[in-house]
Enzyme design. Structure first.
Site, PDB file in Angstrom:
ATOM      1  N   ARG A  25      54.474  63.214  26.954  1.00  0.00           N
ATOM      2  CA  ARG A  25      53.114  63.662  27.300  1.00  0.00           C
ATOM      3  C   ARG A  25      52.163  62.479  27.470  1.00  0.00           C
ATOM      4  O   ARG A  25      50.987  62.553  27.119  1.00  0.00           O
ATOM      5  CB  ARG A  25      52.566  64.629  26.223  1.00  0.00           C
ATOM      6  CG  ARG A  25      53.485  65.784  25.892  1.00  0.00           C
ATOM      7  CD  ARG A  25      53.597  66.783  27.009  1.00  0.00           C
ATOM      8  NE  ARG A  25      52.374  67.490  27.260  1.00  0.00           N
ATOM      9  CZ  ARG A  25      52.062  68.672  26.735  1.00  0.00           C
ATOM     10  NH1 ARG A  25      52.906  69.267  25.934  1.00  0.00           N
ATOM     11  NH2 ARG A  25      50.940  69.261  27.037  1.00  0.00           N
ATOM     12  N   ARG A  29      45.443  63.943  28.111  1.00  0.00           N
ATOM     13  CA  ARG A  29      44.015  63.919  27.791  1.00  0.00           C
ATOM     14  C   ARG A  29      43.517  62.698  27.027  1.00  0.00           C
ATOM     15  O   ARG A  29      42.321  62.455  26.963  1.00  0.00           O
ATOM     16  CB  ARG A  29      43.648  65.177  26.997  1.00  0.00           C
ATOM     17  CG  ARG A  29      43.310  66.339  27.895  1.00  0.00           C
ATOM     18  CD  ARG A  29      42.842  67.512  27.101  1.00  0.00           C
ATOM     19  NE  ARG A  29      43.950  68.119  26.382  1.00  0.00           N
ATOM     20  CZ  ARG A  29      43.816  69.115  25.509  1.00  0.00           C
ATOM     21  NH1 ARG A  29      42.639  69.591  25.222  1.00  0.00           N
ATOM     22  NH2 ARG A  29      44.869  69.633  24.920  1.00  0.00           N
ATOM     23  N   ARG A  38      40.319  65.939  35.431  1.00  0.00           N
ATOM     24  CA  ARG A  38      40.354  67.300  34.922  1.00  0.00           C
ATOM     25  C   ARG A  38      39.053  68.048  35.219  1.00  0.00           C
ATOM     26  O   ARG A  38      39.057  69.262  35.362  1.00  0.00           O
ATOM     27  CB  ARG A  38      40.524  67.195  33.411  1.00  0.00           C
ATOM     28  CG  ARG A  38      41.527  68.105  32.811  1.00  0.00           C
ATOM     29  CD  ARG A  38      41.787  67.619  31.413  1.00  0.00           C
ATOM     30  NE  ARG A  38      42.038  68.751  30.557  1.00  0.00           N
ATOM     31  CZ  ARG A  38      41.266  69.134  29.569  1.00  0.00           C
ATOM     32  NH1 ARG A  38      40.175  68.446  29.283  1.00  0.00           N
ATOM     33  NH2 ARG A  38      41.585  70.172  28.857  1.00  0.00           N
ATOM     34  N   ASP A  74      54.514  70.631  34.526  1.00  0.00           N
ATOM     35  CA  ASP A  74      54.621  71.323  33.247  1.00  0.00           C
ATOM     36  C   ASP A  74      55.926  72.093  33.215  1.00  0.00           C
ATOM     37  O   ASP A  74      56.438  72.484  34.270  1.00  0.00           O
ATOM     38  CB  ASP A  74      53.447  72.284  33.039  1.00  0.00           C
ATOM     39  CG  ASP A  74      53.377  72.746  31.593  1.00  0.00           C
ATOM     40  OD1 ASP A  74      52.873  71.984  30.758  1.00  0.00           O
ATOM     41  OD2 ASP A  74      53.892  73.834  31.272  1.00  0.00           O
ATOM     42  N   TYR A 151      57.871  81.110  25.783  1.00  0.00           N
ATOM     43  CA  TYR A 151      56.576  81.366  26.432  1.00  0.00           C
ATOM     44  C   TYR A 151      56.607  82.632  27.280  1.00  0.00           C
ATOM     45  O   TYR A 151      55.647  83.398  27.309  1.00  0.00           O
ATOM     46  CB  TYR A 151      56.165  80.166  27.294  1.00  0.00           C
ATOM     47  CG  TYR A 151      55.762  78.971  26.472  1.00  0.00           C
ATOM     48  CD1 TYR A 151      54.495  78.893  25.892  1.00  0.00           C
ATOM     49  CD2 TYR A 151      56.646  77.921  26.259  1.00  0.00           C
ATOM     50  CE1 TYR A 151      54.118  77.800  25.129  1.00  0.00           C
ATOM     51  CE2 TYR A 151      56.285  76.824  25.497  1.00  0.00           C
ATOM     52  CZ  TYR A 151      55.020  76.767  24.930  1.00  0.00           C
ATOM     53  OH  TYR A 151      54.664  75.687  24.163  1.00  0.00           O
TER      54      TYR A 151
HETATM   55  O1  1CP Z   1      54.652  64.068  29.671  1.00  0.00           O
HETATM   56  C1  1CP Z   1      53.838  63.958  30.595  1.00  0.00           C
HETATM   57  O2  1CP Z   1      52.905  63.148  30.579  1.00  0.00           O
HETATM   58  C2  1CP Z   1      54.060  64.776  31.853  1.00  0.00           C
HETATM   59  C3  1CP Z   1      53.386  66.008  31.880  1.00  0.00           C
HETATM   60  C4  1CP Z   1      53.766  67.176  30.986  1.00  0.00           C
HETATM   61  C5  1CP Z   1      54.971  67.516  30.323  1.00  0.00           C
HETATM   62  C6  1CP Z   1      56.247  66.718  30.209  1.00  0.00           C
HETATM   63  C7  1CP Z   1      52.859  68.217  30.759  1.00  0.00           C
HETATM   64  C8  1CP Z   1      51.478  68.252  31.271  1.00  0.00           C
HETATM   65  N1  1CP Z   1      53.502  69.195  30.044  1.00  0.00           N
HETATM   66  C9  1CP Z   1      54.782  68.791  29.756  1.00  0.00           C
HETATM   67  C10 1CP Z   1      55.830  69.512  29.040  1.00  0.00           C
HETATM   68  C11 1CP Z   1      55.486  70.689  28.206  1.00  0.00           C
HETATM   69  N2  1CP Z   1      54.581  71.687  28.457  1.00  0.00           N
HETATM   70  C12 1CP Z   1      56.157  71.007  27.006  1.00  0.00           C
HETATM   71  C13 1CP Z   1      57.280  70.210  26.418  1.00  0.00           C
HETATM   72  C14 1CP Z   1      56.776  69.024  25.669  1.00  0.00           C
HETATM   73  C15 1CP Z   1      56.115  69.339  24.382  1.00  0.00           C
HETATM   74  O3  1CP Z   1      56.733  69.991  23.544  1.00  0.00           O
HETATM   75  O4  1CP Z   1      54.981  68.868  24.213  1.00  0.00           O
HETATM   76  C16 1CP Z   1      55.609  72.198  26.495  1.00  0.00           C
HETATM   77  C17 1CP Z   1      55.995  72.928  25.236  1.00  0.00           C
HETATM   78  C18 1CP Z   1      54.616  72.621  27.420  1.00  0.00           C
HETATM   79  C19 1CP Z   1      53.776  73.837  27.347  1.00  0.00           C
HETATM   80  C20 1CP Z   1      52.352  73.470  27.419  1.00  0.00           C
HETATM   81  N3  1CP Z   1      51.691  73.196  28.581  1.00  0.00           N
HETATM   82  C21 1CP Z   1      51.466  73.236  26.352  1.00  0.00           C
HETATM   83  C22 1CP Z   1      51.808  73.360  24.858  1.00  0.00           C
HETATM   84  C23 1CP Z   1      51.289  74.660  24.351  1.00  0.00           C
HETATM   85  C24 1CP Z   1      51.827  74.944  22.956  1.00  0.00           C
HETATM   86  O5  1CP Z   1      52.602  75.894  22.814  1.00  0.00           O
HETATM   87  O6  1CP Z   1      51.485  74.195  22.034  1.00  0.00           O
HETATM   88  C25 1CP Z   1      50.229  72.849  26.906  1.00  0.00           C
HETATM   89  C26 1CP Z   1      48.972  72.532  26.178  1.00  0.00           C
HETATM   90  C27 1CP Z   1      50.394  72.835  28.321  1.00  0.00           C
HETATM   91  C28 1CP Z   1      49.413  72.416  29.336  1.00  0.00           C
HETATM   92  C29 1CP Z   1      49.570  71.008  29.738  1.00  0.00           C
HETATM   93  N4  1CP Z   1      50.715  70.490  30.332  1.00  0.00           N
HETATM   94  C30 1CP Z   1      50.535  69.163  30.600  1.00  0.00           C
HETATM   95  C31 1CP Z   1      49.214  68.808  30.160  1.00  0.00           C
HETATM   96  C32 1CP Z   1      48.602  67.457  30.299  1.00  0.00           C
HETATM   97  C33 1CP Z   1      48.641  69.962  29.623  1.00  0.00           C
HETATM   98  C34 1CP Z   1      47.244  70.106  29.067  1.00  0.00           C
HETATM   99  C35 1CP Z   1      46.361  70.552  30.163  1.00  0.00           C
HETATM  100  C36 1CP Z   1      45.081  69.808  30.118  1.00  0.00           C
HETATM  101  O7  1CP Z   1      44.326  70.095  29.201  1.00  0.00           O
HETATM  102  O8  1CP Z   1      44.835  68.949  30.965  1.00  0.00           O
END
Ligand code: 1CP
Length: 340
Positions: A25, A29, A38, A74, A151
């Site tokens: 990640r 942010r 964003r 994502d 999810y």
């Molecule tokens: O890693 C990177 O920088 C690339 C981008 C990336 C990746 C690999 C994003 C962008 N999401 C993910 C994977 C992801 N998404 C996972 C697996 C990794 C992990 O466990 O952290 C999971 C579980 C998600 C689901 C998801 N999407 C969440 C987690 C929710 C929860 O259950 O806690 C969230 C917050 C998102 C939205 C998201 N995806 C990515 C970002 C930067 C964001 C936040 C959106 C924002 O506020 O800009």
């Protein structure tokens, strides 16, 4: 040829001059430039627009000097590929208004339309590759079928994903059908990423650790194994299986090149279970909220605990949005300056 190919050489178990480092990640942010984008563009606009996705994926490489980029996207895009509506809400994460709860909803899911629904992945991935100018490798990714099911059935993030687990216990046949469809769509999506030029793949089994060891063998492992088998002859695969210390030996058997560890696993224990497999991780992401000298000391302790070779430095889960940029930099610099 990639100029800095430390990550790839480590995944091939070659001797390297130092340990490679990146963050799960890392395009997120805690970066001011990401927060600025964003304000102007919705989440899926950022994912689907080649210029935006490229700009975001490259940010951590330019600003932190990490040894790899990861595609900005994502894991939930695979749910969209199957025909499920997904929204990502500010500060809330993914929301699925109509979670999957019955057979009628599963029958209409269409993995065969993955290439069409996710067609943007080819130009966006190519745009990221072009922007990297072969400085570092590009990591593509998807979620594990089990983590996607969490999810898709729960409808949102959760502490225990109890509705998703309950669904699997009440309807094991339906769970199997759903996991099969997610698996097929994930393989198709990863193949698109390979076509577009990713150098490495990571599969995120972020919620694998919510399962008992025997349920993990039924609900996650076989599907991970299928995905790895379909792609591992093209690019090396890293499996991040959070909380799955009990499955390390089995994860080794999937044919993946590396396994990502969370911070509760002692490196020596992982070595015993996973043998000579490359290990990735595993500093507690919260350490990066501490004072800089604490970050430095903990990073050095982590490097020593893994020992020389067969290790990729990373956190034990994604970098937290409230992480001070300077501390992320301390982590990267400490790894880059460390020699055994
Ligand atoms: O890693 C990177 O920088 C690339 C981008 C990336 C990746 C690999 C994003 C962008 N999401 C993910 C994977 C992801 N998404 C996972 C697996 C990794 C992990 O466990 O952290 C999971 C579980 C998600 C689901 C998801 N999407 C969440 C987690 C929710 C929860 O259950 O806690 C969230 C917050 C998102 C939205 C998201 N995806 C990515 C970002 C930067 C964001 C936040 C959106 C924002 O506020 O800009």
């Amino acid at each position: 040829m990639i100029k800095n190919d430390l990550l790839i050489r480590t995944l091939r178990k070659e001797q390297t001059e130092r340990t490679p480092v990146w963050f799960m990640r890392q395009a997120g942010r805690y970066l001011a430039d990401y927060r600025a984008l964003r304000e102007k563009h919705s989440f899926f606009e950022r994912v689907r627009n080649p210029e935006l996705a490229a700009a975001i994926s490259v940010m951590p490489v330019k600003q932190l000097g990490v040894d790899a980029a990861i595609l900005f996207s994502d894991i939930l895009v695979v749910a969209q590929a199957l025909g499920v509506d997904v929204e990502i809400l500010e500060g809330k994460g993914p929301i699925i208004a109509e979670p999957i709860r019955n057979q009628k909803q599963i029958v209409v899911l269409h993995p065969e339309e993955t290439e069409e629904v996710l067609a943007y992945a080819i130009p966006t991935t190519r745009a990221v590759k072009d922007s990297l100018e072969n400085e570092v490798p590009l990591i593509g990714f998807c979620g594990s079928p089990w983590t996607l099911l969490c999810y898709m059935v729960e409808g949102k993030g959760s502490r225990d994903f109890s509705k998703a687990k309950q669904f699997c216990y009440q309807h094991p046949d339906l769970a199997g059908q759903l996991l099969d469809k997610i698996t097929e769509s994930s393989i198709r999506y990863l193949q698109m990423q390979i076509t577009a030029g990713v150098d490495v793949l990571q599969i995120f089994d972020s919620w694998g650790g919510l399962l008992s060891p025997s349920d993990y063998k039924k609900l996650s492992l076989p599907y991970l194994g299928k995905i790895v088998k379909a792609v591992e002859s093209f690019v090396p695969v890293i499996l991040f299986a959070k909380g799955c210390w009990y499955a390390l030996e089995a994860l080794k058997e999937t044919g993946a090149s590396a396994v990502g560890l969370d911070w509760t696993i002692q490196p020596a224990f992982a070595r015993m279970a996973a043998g000579e497999m490359v290990l990735q991780g595993n500093l507690d992401p919260v350490v990066l909220l501490g004072p800089a000298n604490y970050v430095e000391n903990e990073t050095i302790s982590m490097l020593r605990a893994f020992g020389k070779g067969n290790h990729i430095a990373n956190l034990g889960h994604g970098v937290l949005p409230e992480t001070p940029f300077e501390n992320a930099k301390v982590f990267v610099e400490t790894v880059k300056n460390f020699r055994f």
